[in-house]
Design a protein around this motif. Structure first.
Motif, PDB file in Angstrom:
ATOM      1  N   ARG A 153      31.536 -39.404   4.517  1.00  0.00           N
ATOM      2  CA  ARG A 153      32.324 -38.334   3.923  1.00  0.00           C
ATOM      3  C   ARG A 153      33.821 -38.633   3.952  1.00  0.00           C
ATOM      4  O   ARG A 153      34.538 -38.424   2.988  1.00  0.00           O
ATOM      5  N   ASN A 224      28.676 -24.904   3.453  1.00  0.00           N
ATOM      6  CA  ASN A 224      29.701 -23.907   3.787  1.00  0.00           C
ATOM      7  C   ASN A 224      29.095 -22.515   3.863  1.00  0.00           C
ATOM      8  O   ASN A 224      29.365 -21.766   4.792  1.00  0.00           O
ATOM      9  N   ASP A 252      27.356 -16.229  -0.818  1.00  0.00           N
ATOM     10  CA  ASP A 252      26.840 -15.940   0.510  1.00  0.00           C
ATOM     11  C   ASP A 252      27.346 -14.576   0.944  1.00  0.00           C
ATOM     12  O   ASP A 252      28.200 -13.984   0.289  1.00  0.00           O
ATOM     13  N   ARG A 271      41.668 -25.820   6.904  1.00  0.00           N
ATOM     14  CA  ARG A 271      40.603 -24.993   7.462  1.00  0.00           C
ATOM     15  C   ARG A 271      41.220 -23.663   7.859  1.00  0.00           C
ATOM     16  O   ARG A 271      42.358 -23.627   8.309  1.00  0.00           O
ATOM     17  N   LEU A 285      37.312 -31.131   4.464  1.00  0.00           N
ATOM     18  CA  LEU A 285      37.313 -32.043   3.313  1.00  0.00           C
ATOM     19  C   LEU A 285      36.350 -31.592   2.218  1.00  0.00           C
ATOM     20  O   LEU A 285      36.519 -31.937   1.055  1.00  0.00           O
ATOM     21  N   LEU A 287      35.602 -28.864   0.416  1.00  0.00           N
ATOM     22  CA  LEU A 287      36.013 -28.223  -0.832  1.00  0.00           C
ATOM     23  C   LEU A 287      36.995 -29.077  -1.634  1.00  0.00           C
ATOM     24  O   LEU A 287      37.008 -29.008  -2.861  1.00  0.00           O
TER      25      LEU A 287
HETATM   26  N1  LIG Z   1      31.466 -19.850   2.033  1.00  0.00           N
HETATM   27  C1  LIG Z   1      32.559 -19.709   2.778  1.00  0.00           C
HETATM   28  N2  LIG Z   1      32.784 -18.559   3.459  1.00  0.00           N
HETATM   29  C2  LIG Z   1      33.892 -18.430   4.214  1.00  0.00           C
HETATM   30  N3  LIG Z   1      34.847 -19.365   4.374  1.00  0.00           N
HETATM   31  C3  LIG Z   1      34.674 -20.523   3.723  1.00  0.00           C
HETATM   32  C4  LIG Z   1      33.530 -20.764   2.893  1.00  0.00           C
HETATM   33  N4  LIG Z   1      33.643 -21.999   2.372  1.00  0.00           N
HETATM   34  C5  LIG Z   1      34.784 -22.505   2.859  1.00  0.00           C
HETATM   35  N5  LIG Z   1      35.415 -21.646   3.672  1.00  0.00           N
HETATM   36  C6  LIG Z   1      36.706 -21.857   4.356  1.00  0.00           C
HETATM   37  O1  LIG Z   1      37.389 -22.892   3.691  1.00  0.00           O
HETATM   38  C7  LIG Z   1      37.714 -23.941   4.598  1.00  0.00           C
HETATM   39  C8  LIG Z   1      37.628 -25.269   3.880  1.00  0.00           C
HETATM   40  O2  LIG Z   1      36.288 -25.580   3.571  1.00  0.00           O
HETATM   41  P1  LIG Z   1      35.825 -27.082   3.484  1.00  0.00           P
HETATM   42  O3  LIG Z   1      34.403 -27.119   3.079  1.00  0.00           O
HETATM   43  O4  LIG Z   1      36.825 -27.810   2.654  1.00  0.00           O
HETATM   44  O5  LIG Z   1      35.985 -27.606   4.962  1.00  0.00           O
HETATM   45  P2  LIG Z   1      35.041 -27.433   6.225  1.00  0.00           P
HETATM   46  O6  LIG Z   1      33.759 -26.762   5.861  1.00  0.00           O
HETATM   47  O7  LIG Z   1      35.855 -26.790   7.277  1.00  0.00           O
HETATM   48  O8  LIG Z   1      34.792 -28.928   6.633  1.00  0.00           O
HETATM   49  P3  LIG Z   1      33.825 -30.018   5.940  1.00  0.00           P
HETATM   50  O9  LIG Z   1      33.247 -29.387   4.714  1.00  0.00           O
HETATM   51  O10 LIG Z   1      34.726 -31.145   5.637  1.00  0.00           O
HETATM   52  O11 LIG Z   1      32.826 -30.313   6.964  1.00  0.00           O
HETATM   53  C9  LIG Z   1      36.728 -23.792   5.734  1.00  0.00           C
HETATM   54  O12 LIG Z   1      37.254 -24.283   6.928  1.00  0.00           O
HETATM   55  C10 LIG Z   1      36.511 -22.299   5.794  1.00  0.00           C
HETATM   56  O13 LIG Z   1      37.491 -21.717   6.580  1.00  0.00           O
END
Ligand SMILES: Nc1ncnc2c1ncn2[C@@H]1O[C@H](COP(=O)(O)OP(=O)(O)OP(=O)(O)O)[C@@H](O)[C@H]1O
Ligand SMILES: [Mg+2]
Length: 337
Positions: A153, A224, A252, A271, A285, A287
């Motif tokens: 990743r 997520n 969700d 984050r 990373l 999103l």
């Molecule tokens: N479905 C969701 N509900 C609530 N918050 C979310 C959701 N998706 C993303 N987020 C928020 O957006 C941030 C960025 O998401 P992203 O997927 O980029 O990173 P991550 O999940 O923290 O790490 P990674 O996906 O790299 O393992 C997350 O840390 C979270 O706080």
């Protein structure tokens, strides 16, 4: 009587001291000094009178005034800009620190597990039980896979950053990709007593895209949705036709995202920094990868969310002019005719 020297009146004698109703004239001017006071007989006074004093003063300071305002403006702008840059750098460095912390944490867990498993295999008590050895070997393999996917990743992100990635475009049925991702993921949701529903309504789910990357972004969104649902996850993935093409929505009923955070979630390493969310580990990373891949597909990604109620991530894939499948169908129709 007076004489005029360089357009100025010079009064020769004391003359009649006319004042215009208290208005300043030469006679009651405040700018007045006695001349040659050391002499036996002082020859008189030197008085100055400015008919348009304010204008004169303004005219003489105006260029300096304007310049100083301009320079003060420039200095203030530079100051503001510097503060902005420092602030941005500070945030970036905080994010990088978080990233390093998260990464070390994410690697430490599998490394510790592998080390424990290896120790256990080495112990004489276990060595005589092949079934137990197999269990530990499975654990090692699983943790190894997890670590590998994490490295993958990070590397993937670095590759996207350098923009030297190529999409392997092919006709792709989104419904098939989604179904596959859901099948792979459902176990994780079920383990937490959650539900993962599909509602695939699009009539034209075939797009031109890179199957690996699209499967990966769907997996990221599902991950997520699952991670950020503190209770039993309730996830729905749906598709529908829109004028631009096909829309895929992953919703969700999790913690949701505040308006401020929504602006940044697609940034790399970002984050949400609130309370116990950080029990949930990640690199920030996922999103940004989703966004990069959607942009490469000339598609869009959007988020709708209400804190406490849940979030929906909406991917819009553009219509392909005519897909291979449609072309074949059209050809077949012509042959049949
Ligand atoms: N479905 C969701 N509900 C609530 N918050 C979310 C959701 N998706 C993303 N987020 C928020 O957006 C941030 C960025 O998401 P992203 O997927 O980029 O990173 P991550 O999940 O923290 O790490 P990674 O996906 O790299 O393992 C997350 O840390 C979270 O706080
Ligand atoms: Mg993620």
């Amino acid at each position: 009587s007076y004489v005029i020297v360089n357009d100025h009146f010079v009064v020769e004698d004391s003359g009649p001291q006319i004042t215009h109703g208290g208005a300043p004239t030469l006679y009651n001017s405040p700018y007045k000094v006695a001349l040659f006071t050391q002499d036996v007989e002082s020859p008189g006074y030197l008085s100055l009178y400015f008919p348009n004093r304010t204008r004169l003063v303004l005219a003489s300071v105006l260029p300096t005034l304007v310049l100083s305002i301009v320079f003060t403006g420039i200095i203030l702008f530079c100051f503001w800009y510097t503060i902005q840059v420092i602030y941005r750098q500070k945030k970036l460095s905080e994010m990088k620190n978080d990233f390093i912390n998260n990464m070390t944490h994410e690697f430490k867990t599998p490394i510790a597990t592998i080390s424990l498993a290896a120790d256990s295999i080495g112990s004489p008590m276990i060595m005589s039980h092949p079934d137990k050895i197999k269990r530990f070997v499975d654990i090692i393999r699983q943790e190894n896979r997890r670590m590998n996917s994490q490295v993958e990743r990070v590397l993937q992100m670095a590759m996207i950053d350098k923009k030297d990635f190529q999409l392997n475009l092919d006709d792709l049925n989104l419904h098939e990709v989604i179904q596959q991702a859901v099948d792979n993921f459902s176990l994780q949701v079920e383990k937490r007593d959650g539900v993962l529903r599909t509602d695939l309504k699009a009539q034209r789910p075939v797009i031109e895209g890179d199957a690996t990357h699209i499967a990966s972004i769907i997996h990221n969104l599902l991950d997520n949705a699952n991670k950020y649902s503190p209770e039993n996850p309730d996830i729905t993935i749906s598709t529908r036709d829109v004028p631009m093409g096909v829309e895929v929505t992953v919703s969700d009923k999790g913690i949701g995202i505040s308006k401020d955070a929504r602006k940044h979630i697609f940034d790399k390493f970002y984050r949400v920094h609130t309370g116990n969310i950080h029990d949930v580990k990640g690199f920030g990373l996922g999103l940004s990868y989703v966004k990069a891949i959607m942009t490469a597909h000339k598609g869009l990604v959007d988020v709708k969310s209400e804190p406490g109620k849940g979030s929906s991530f909406i991917l819009t894939f553009p219509k392909t002019v005519i897909t291979q499948v449609e072309r074949e169908m059209a050809e077949r129709a012509i042959v049949e005719e």
